[in-house]
Design a protein around this motif. Structure first.
Motif, PDB file in Angstrom:
ATOM      1  N   SER A   1      -4.941  -4.180  -9.574  1.00 29.24           N
ATOM      2  CA  SER A   1      -6.232  -4.735  -9.161  1.00 29.24           C
ATOM      3  C   SER A   1      -6.696  -4.128  -7.839  1.00 29.24           C
ATOM      4  O   SER A   1      -7.893  -3.967  -7.611  1.00 29.24           O
ATOM      5  CB  SER A   1      -6.139  -6.251  -9.008  1.00 29.24           C
ATOM      6  N   GLU A   2      -5.736  -3.809  -6.984  1.00 27.19           N
ATOM      7  CA  GLU A   2      -6.111  -3.216  -5.700  1.00 27.19           C
ATOM      8  C   GLU A   2      -6.675  -1.806  -5.901  1.00 27.19           C
ATOM      9  O   GLU A   2      -7.716  -1.467  -5.350  1.00 27.19           O
ATOM     10  CB  GLU A   2      -4.896  -3.134  -4.768  1.00 27.19           C
ATOM     11  N   ILE A   3      -5.987  -1.000  -6.686  1.00 32.55           N
ATOM     12  CA  ILE A   3      -6.468   0.388  -6.790  1.00 32.55           C
ATOM     13  C   ILE A   3      -7.680   0.513  -7.711  1.00 32.55           C
ATOM     14  O   ILE A   3      -8.542   1.343  -7.483  1.00 32.55           O
ATOM     15  CB  ILE A   3      -5.358   1.411  -7.158  1.00 32.55           C
TER      16      ILE A   3
ATOM     17  N   ASP B   1      -7.882   0.246   2.906  1.00 33.41           N
ATOM     18  CA  ASP B   1      -6.927  -0.870   2.933  1.00 33.41           C
ATOM     19  C   ASP B   1      -6.547  -1.296   1.522  1.00 33.41           C
ATOM     20  O   ASP B   1      -5.399  -1.634   1.254  1.00 33.41           O
ATOM     21  CB  ASP B   1      -7.539  -2.092   3.630  1.00 33.41           C
ATOM     22  N   GLU B   2      -7.516  -1.306   0.629  1.00 35.66           N
ATOM     23  CA  GLU B   2      -7.221  -1.746  -0.739  1.00 35.66           C
ATOM     24  C   GLU B   2      -6.229  -0.782  -1.384  1.00 35.66           C
ATOM     25  O   GLU B   2      -5.307  -1.208  -2.076  1.00 35.66           O
ATOM     26  CB  GLU B   2      -8.492  -1.837  -1.587  1.00 35.66           C
ATOM     27  N   VAL B   3      -6.411   0.494  -1.145  1.00 36.67           N
ATOM     28  CA  VAL B   3      -5.444   1.472  -1.657  1.00 36.67           C
ATOM     29  C   VAL B   3      -4.080   1.189  -1.019  1.00 36.67           C
ATOM     30  O   VAL B   3      -3.039   1.217  -1.683  1.00 36.67           O
ATOM     31  CB  VAL B   3      -5.899   2.918  -1.354  1.00 36.67           C
TER      32      VAL B   3
ATOM     33  N   ARG C   1       1.322  -9.059   5.190  1.00 34.62           N
ATOM     34  CA  ARG C   1       0.560  -7.951   5.767  1.00 34.62           C
ATOM     35  C   ARG C   1      -0.839  -7.874   5.141  1.00 34.62           C
ATOM     36  O   ARG C   1      -1.844  -7.673   5.821  1.00 34.62           O
ATOM     37  CB  ARG C   1       1.343  -6.650   5.540  1.00 34.62           C
ATOM     38  N   ILE C   2      -0.897  -8.031   3.823  1.00 29.84           N
ATOM     39  CA  ILE C   2      -2.169  -7.930   3.107  1.00 29.84           C
ATOM     40  C   ILE C   2      -3.147  -9.003   3.584  1.00 29.84           C
ATOM     41  O   ILE C   2      -4.326  -8.729   3.817  1.00 29.84           O
ATOM     42  CB  ILE C   2      -1.921  -8.024   1.579  1.00 29.84           C
ATOM     43  N   CYS C   3      -2.652 -10.206   3.753  1.00 32.94           N
ATOM     44  CA  CYS C   3      -3.549 -11.297   4.174  1.00 32.94           C
ATOM     45  C   CYS C   3      -4.149 -11.021   5.551  1.00 32.94           C
ATOM     46  O   CYS C   3      -5.310 -11.361   5.807  1.00 32.94           O
ATOM     47  CB  CYS C   3      -2.826 -12.636   4.162  1.00 32.94           C
TER      48      CYS C   3
HETATM   49 FE   LIG Z   1      -6.622  -6.069  -1.073  1.00 38.37          FE
END
Ligand SMILES: [Fe+2]
Ligand SMILES: [Fe+2]
Lengths: 129, 258, 328
Positions: C61-63, C91-93, C170-172
């Motif tokens: 879902s991120e990429i 960041d999403e990657v 980290r993502i949050c």
């Molecule tokens: Fe994300």
């Protein structure tokens, strides 16, 4: 007809509507390296994650941006994941009794009561300061 | 900074514009790889460097705005047409394959690194300050570029052939970076910048050994025709479409904040 | 971005395995004590399998999520937006990278995960099968899809699997930048000229159904779901997360004078619950099964990116077949 997308970058890729699907080979994303990050001089290096890379130098280049693009950094260590030795969790009991060894700890030595009892019995010979 | 003479001012303006336009256009181009790179980790690294380039462009446009009375950076970057830009042809080309993008990155960033090294001592203090500030960023860019050149230049037959042909293709374009300005003497005389010719010599000294190390062959420089014209506002067919695309939203209403 | 709230799950009871009861009891006791499970710990086969499926879908879902927003990466208006959008998509990657690593600690190589994505075997969040038609869409995505993802990711970060929790932590942190950036962009449009306002209103109207779909249909109460809850793989029901999201963000949408295309949307003050028109779940399943407006393009683009990068990777691949995986 290649794909015409709302994204002009995608349109420029000229992706054929029918593409072959060639699977990614095993190991095509390379080995993994563990990344240890030091935020500033005087700090410890802390394990922050890993990167896939074809070499340690490349791993460093990748880690610098994946783990150092936001926060302060002073240094980064890169170690091949397979070079790290660790134990299986079922063997974690080798550590089990360590916290019980109070003879290693400052808190394991308490003599105040003995001194107080001694002073009570004999009276103090010196002025306490 | 004391009052600049008008010739002096014109020289600096021209100098800043060409550098800033290079950074803007290449940063923009390189951002096209975001989310589409060859490996997630490299995708991230390449995006950071594209962001850095836009940051450099912004810093230089800000000097133009604050010290030379030009418009604000957004207006400068998002409202000019191709004839008003002073970037070189190298940065205008589409991203191509990763071989082309990496080779361009290597040739451009090496020149950029040396240019800002020279500018760190410039008599035009606002520029010297920017040069000193971004030194480390560009050092990473060069390290990144050199590492990739070396690895791909000496890997498989396919990667060698691809990198060699990318080098052959980009070299005349890269020479266009050093197209002389009408103000070379003026800039040198006032210790603002030692000149494109000097920069070109230093650049050749650096890229030659890296190219050799990578197992590639540097094309014969003297036999190449440098792609000049960009510094005078003559561009490739790629620039205007790039600008039209980049400013699509901004142009809906250039007078408001987005 | 995107916890892709809904875990696409086609497991059947027949797939479930019998694990050693003593080890299972020990495992469950550990989770009950609030301790985390690490890669080398014993774990039930279903636990491993479910986690791989969930983390992998999250990573995809991120990429894939980088693509709808990437649609506007070359057209962001002004330096501030241009830099921020680049950083956000990057960041999403990066989130994808972290999550694939977390999934790899469970034994599935990244290569296999990408192959499963490309072949359609493994899913990603449904919202990314919708197009980002205007600049307004990127603003709405960055604000509200990321907001929904945060609800999901904060919930999941209290789960039982150590590597996933660490990645989510980290993502949050990064998501809070995305949310601020998205809100900022929406506010500038909503408080701007009539053209800007119309742009963001239209985008919001377009994105509302996919946003309501984001957390998935109401959970079926099943032994399976109950087990995942006990193992802290699933931590809240889809409806609970949807309620949480509506409660946090509908007022923020309304305060900008924007409207949502659901006349029944309101908070019931007595129950404290939000009431809404049930989204079209048939469409949701149609899109999951490949019939959304962008499914084909998203996979084709990801496939093309892999294809274009292949020569680079093959050039540097080592002949040794030894697979290494991230440690933790
Ligand atoms: Fe994300
Ligand atoms: Fe996000």
């Amino acid at each position: 007809m290649p794909i015409i997308s709302l994204d002009p970058r995608v349109t420029r890729l000229e992706i054929p509507e029918e593409q072959g699907l060639e699977p990614i080979q095993p190991n095509e994303y390379f080995e993994t390296y563990e990344v240890f990050h030091q935020a500033k001089s005087g700090d410890k290096h802390i394990h922050v994650g890993s990167v896939h890379a074809p070499s340690a130098e490349m791993a460093f280049l990748f880690a610098k941006e994946q783990y150092g693009r936001r926060s302060k950094s002073y240094n980064i260590w890169i170690v091949r994941s397979s070079d790290i030795t660790s134990i299986m969790s079922e063997d974690a009991d080798i550590f089990a009794t360590a916290p019980e060894k109070t003879y290693r700890e400052a808190g394991g030595y308490k003599v105040r009561e003995k001194i107080n009892a001694f002073r009570k019995q004999h009276g103090s010979t010196q002025q306490s300061s | 900074m004391e009052a600049l003479s008008s010739l002096h001012k014109e020289a600096i303006r021209e100098f800043l514009y060409k550098m800033a336009d290079d950074q803007l256009i290449l940063g923009h181009r390189n951002s096209e790889w975001t989310g589409l790179g060859p490996l997630l980790e490299e995708d991230i690294a390449f995006s950071s460097m594209a962001q850095d380039k836009l940051g450099h462009a912004l810093a230089l446009y800000t000097i133009l705005h604050e010290h030379l009375g030009e418009k604000d950076p957004d207006t400068i970057a998002f409202t000019r047409n191709e004839r008003e830009l002073r970037c070189c042809h190298l940065v205008e080309y589409p991203i191509g394959g990763y071989d082309f993008s990496l080779t361009r990155h290597f040739l451009f960033d090496t020149a950029e690194h040396l240019r800002f090294e020279m500018l760190a001592g410039s008599a035009f203090e606002p520029l010297a300050q920017v040069a000193r500030k971004i030194k480390g960023e560009i050092k990473y860019h060069v390290l990144h570029a050199q590492t990739w050149m070396k690895q791909l230049g000496s890997a498989t037959e396919e990667s060698k052939a691809r990198m060699q042909s990318a080098l052959n293709e980009t070299m005349p374009l890269a020479l266009g970076i050093f197209e002389a300005s009408p103000f070379e003497a003026e800039l040198a005389e006032h210790n603002i910048f030692a000149g494109e010719h000097e920069l070109r010599n230093r650049w050749l000294e650096v890229i030659a050994p890296t190219v050799a190390d990578a197992g590639l062959v540097l094309p014969d420089i003297d036999a190449l025709t440098p792609a000049y014209g960009g510094r005078q506002g003559y561009h490739t067919e790629y620039l205007q479409p790039l600008l039209t695309e980049m400013t699509e939203v901004f142009r809906i209403d250039p007078t408001v904040e987005w | 971005m995107y916890g892709g709230g809904y875990i696409y799950d086609k497991s059947s009871p027949a797939e479930q395995h019998q694990d050693d009861p003593a080890k299972l009891a020990e495992f469950e006791a550990k989770i009950d004590r609030g301790e985390k499970i690490e890669p080398h710990d014993w774990m039930p086969r279903d636990y491993r399998k479910q986690l791989i499926r969930m983390i992998e879908q999250h990573a995809h879902s991120e990429i894939i999520g980088a693509l709808p927003e990437g649609t506007w990466i070359t057209r962001a208006p002004g330096f501030r937006r241009k830099l921020a959008l680049m950083a956000k998509v990057q960041d999403e990657v990066g989130h994808g990278q972290l999550l694939y690593n977390a999934a790899e600690t469970l034994g599935k190589p990244r290569e296999e995960m990408i192959n499963d994505l490309l072949s359609g075997k493994s899913k990603y969040s449904n919202v990314f099968n919708y197009p980002a038609k205007t600049w307004g869409d990127t603003a709405v995505i960055a604000w509200l899809i990321d907001a929904a993802a945060i609800v999901n990711q904060v919930t999941n970060s209290k789960g039982s699997y150590g590597p996933y929790c660490r990645a989510l932590e980290r993502i949050c942190q990064e998501e809070s930048f995305h949310l601020k950036y998205g809100h900022d962009t929406v506010v500038y449009l909503a408080t701007g000229t009539p053209t800007q306002r119309a742009m963001v209103q239209e985008a919001l109207t377009r994105w509302w159904p996919p946003i309501m779909h984001f957390f998935g249909p109401p959970d079926k109460v099943s032994v399976h779901t109950e087990k995942l809850m006990r193992w802290k793989v699933k931590l809240a029901s889809n409806d609970d997360m949807r309620q949480q999201f509506l409660n946090m963000y509908v007022p923020k949408i309304w305060e900008l004078g924007l409207t949502l295309p659901d006349p029944n949307l309101r908070k019931n003050d007595e129950t404290g619950q939000w009431e809404y028109t049930e989204p079209d779940w048939d469409e949701f399943f149609r899109v999951i099964n490949g019939e959304g407006p962008c499914n084909a393009e998203r996979l084709a683009v990801r496939n093309a990116a892999e294809e274009n990068g292949r020569w680079v990777r093959r050039a540097l691949m080592k002949p040794v077949g030894q697979y290494t995986q991230p440690l933790c």
